[in-house]
Design a protein around this motif. Structure first.
Motif, short mmCIF file in Angstrom:
data_model
loop_
_atom_site.label_atom_id
_atom_site.label_comp_id
_atom_site.label_asym_id
_atom_site.label_seq_id
_atom_site.Cartn_x
_atom_site.Cartn_y
_atom_site.Cartn_z
N ALA A 72 -3.28 -10.04 -0.23
CA ALA A 72 -3.83 -9.62 1.08
C ALA A 72 -2.85 -9.95 2.20
O ALA A 72 -2.61 -9.13 3.09
CB ALA A 72 -5.17 -10.30 1.33
N CYS A 73 -2.28 -11.15 2.17
CA CYS A 73 -1.36 -11.57 3.23
C CYS A 73 0.04 -11.00 3.06
O CYS A 73 0.83 -10.99 4.00
CB CYS A 73 -1.28 -13.09 3.29
SG CYS A 73 -2.81 -13.86 3.84
N ALA A 78 -2.63 -7.94 5.65
CA ALA A 78 -3.73 -8.48 6.45
C ALA A 78 -3.14 -9.41 7.51
O ALA A 78 -2.07 -9.98 7.33
CB ALA A 78 -4.70 -9.24 5.56
N ASP A 79 -3.85 -9.59 8.60
CA ASP A 79 -3.42 -10.50 9.65
C ASP A 79 -3.79 -11.92 9.21
O ASP A 79 -4.94 -12.34 9.33
CB ASP A 79 -4.11 -10.16 10.97
CG ASP A 79 -3.75 -11.14 12.08
OD1 ASP A 79 -2.79 -11.91 11.91
OD2 ASP A 79 -4.45 -11.14 13.11
N HIS A 98 -9.66 -19.64 3.67
CA HIS A 98 -8.49 -18.82 4.01
C HIS A 98 -8.59 -17.43 3.38
O HIS A 98 -8.30 -16.42 4.03
CB HIS A 98 -7.21 -19.51 3.57
CG HIS A 98 -6.89 -20.73 4.37
ND1 HIS A 98 -5.77 -21.49 4.13
CD2 HIS A 98 -7.55 -21.34 5.39
CE1 HIS A 98 -5.74 -22.50 4.98
NE2 HIS A 98 -6.81 -22.44 5.75
N ALA A 99 -9.03 -17.37 2.14
CA ALA A 99 -9.17 -16.07 1.47
C ALA A 99 -10.22 -15.22 2.18
O ALA A 99 -10.03 -14.01 2.36
CB ALA A 99 -9.54 -16.26 0.01
N TYR A 106 -8.17 -7.56 6.01
CA TYR A 106 -7.77 -6.37 5.26
C TYR A 106 -8.90 -5.34 5.25
O TYR A 106 -8.68 -4.15 5.48
CB TYR A 106 -7.38 -6.75 3.83
CG TYR A 106 -6.98 -5.55 3.00
CD1 TYR A 106 -5.68 -5.07 3.04
CD2 TYR A 106 -7.91 -4.90 2.20
CE1 TYR A 106 -5.31 -3.96 2.30
CE2 TYR A 106 -7.55 -3.79 1.46
CZ TYR A 106 -6.26 -3.32 1.50
OH TYR A 106 -5.90 -2.22 0.78
N TYR A 107 -10.11 -5.79 4.99
CA TYR A 107 -11.27 -4.91 4.92
C TYR A 107 -11.49 -4.17 6.24
O TYR A 107 -11.70 -2.96 6.26
CB TYR A 107 -12.50 -5.77 4.57
CG TYR A 107 -13.83 -5.09 4.69
CD1 TYR A 107 -14.23 -4.11 3.79
CD2 TYR A 107 -14.74 -5.47 5.68
CE1 TYR A 107 -15.47 -3.52 3.89
CE2 TYR A 107 -15.98 -4.88 5.78
CZ TYR A 107 -16.34 -3.90 4.89
OH TYR A 107 -17.57 -3.31 4.99
N GLN A 108 -11.40 -4.88 7.34
CA GLN A 108 -11.62 -4.25 8.65
C GLN A 108 -10.49 -3.28 8.99
O GLN A 108 -10.72 -2.22 9.56
CB GLN A 108 -11.78 -5.30 9.75
CG GLN A 108 -12.92 -6.28 9.54
CD GLN A 108 -14.30 -5.64 9.50
OE1 GLN A 108 -14.50 -4.52 9.96
NE2 GLN A 108 -15.26 -6.37 8.96
N GLN A 109 -9.27 -3.61 8.62
CA GLN A 109 -8.12 -2.74 8.91
C GLN A 109 -8.14 -1.48 8.07
O GLN A 109 -7.48 -0.51 8.40
CB GLN A 109 -6.80 -3.47 8.64
CG GLN A 109 -6.45 -4.54 9.62
CD GLN A 109 -5.20 -5.30 9.22
OE1 GLN A 109 -4.60 -5.06 8.18
NE2 GLN A 109 -4.81 -6.24 10.05
#
Length: 176
Positions: A72-73, A78-79, A98-99, A106-109
């Motif tokens: 994700a990162c 993801a931010d 943190h996860a 990620y989900y929102q983006q």
């Protein structure tokens, strides 16, 4: 000669826009993992009862959770700044916390799609806002889409290329 430069500039602009859109589509294709789930139309789950967030599933293996967080990162883009040391979401300093932040980013983006909240089975959707203290978990209205940010990057590159080509044109005129 000026018309040739103008045509060249338009070609470069179209190429950059096409290239950026191809990158976004390729990232989406790479991010898609086949999942056997019943999805609402267009994969959007937010209409079922309001705002949703994506969080890490409690009880999953730490190794799988770490792999999903790293993806994700990293490749997921993801931010993850707020979960870095000193960030508003660093504490509690736990893998699950943190996860959860990274998964939700990620989900929102990526349009609140149910597939964007899978992470190899380590994530789940919730209607309970996971925000706490100064750590605010984004919602679809608060997160700029990746496609828009990529388009802005293309526009940024476009004017730089235009300036370079004009400079080359001027130098060419001086030496001709």
């Amino acid at each position: 000669m000026a018309k040739k430069i103008w045509v060249l500039l338009k070609f470069v602009q179209c190429f950059l826009i096409f290239a950026v859109e191809a990158v976004v589509v390729q990232e989406k294709a790479e991010a898609a993992v086949p999942v056997t789930t019943l999805s609402p139309p267009e994969g959007n789950t937010t209409f079922l009862g309001g705002t949703t967030w994506c969080v890490a599933r409690a009880g999953v293996s730490a190794i799988n959770l770490q792999i999903a967080l790293d993806w994700a990162c990293g490749l997921g883009k993801a931010d993850c700044g707020p979960i870095q040391a000193g960030g508003p979401c660093f504490n509690p300093n736990s893998l699950l916390s943190h996860a959860s932040y990274a998964f939700n980013s990620y989900y929102q983006q990526n349009g609140n799609s149910d597939i964007a909240c899978y992470f190899g089975g380590t994530a789940t959707l919730t209607q309970n806002n996971p925000s706490y203290d100064k750590c605010l978990f984004g919602t679809s209205g608060s997160v700029q889409s990746k496609a828009n940010s990529m388009r802005c990057e293309a526009e940024s590159y476009w004017w730089k290329i235009e300036v370079i080509l004009v400079y080359v044109f001027i130098l060419n005129k001086k030496w001709s």
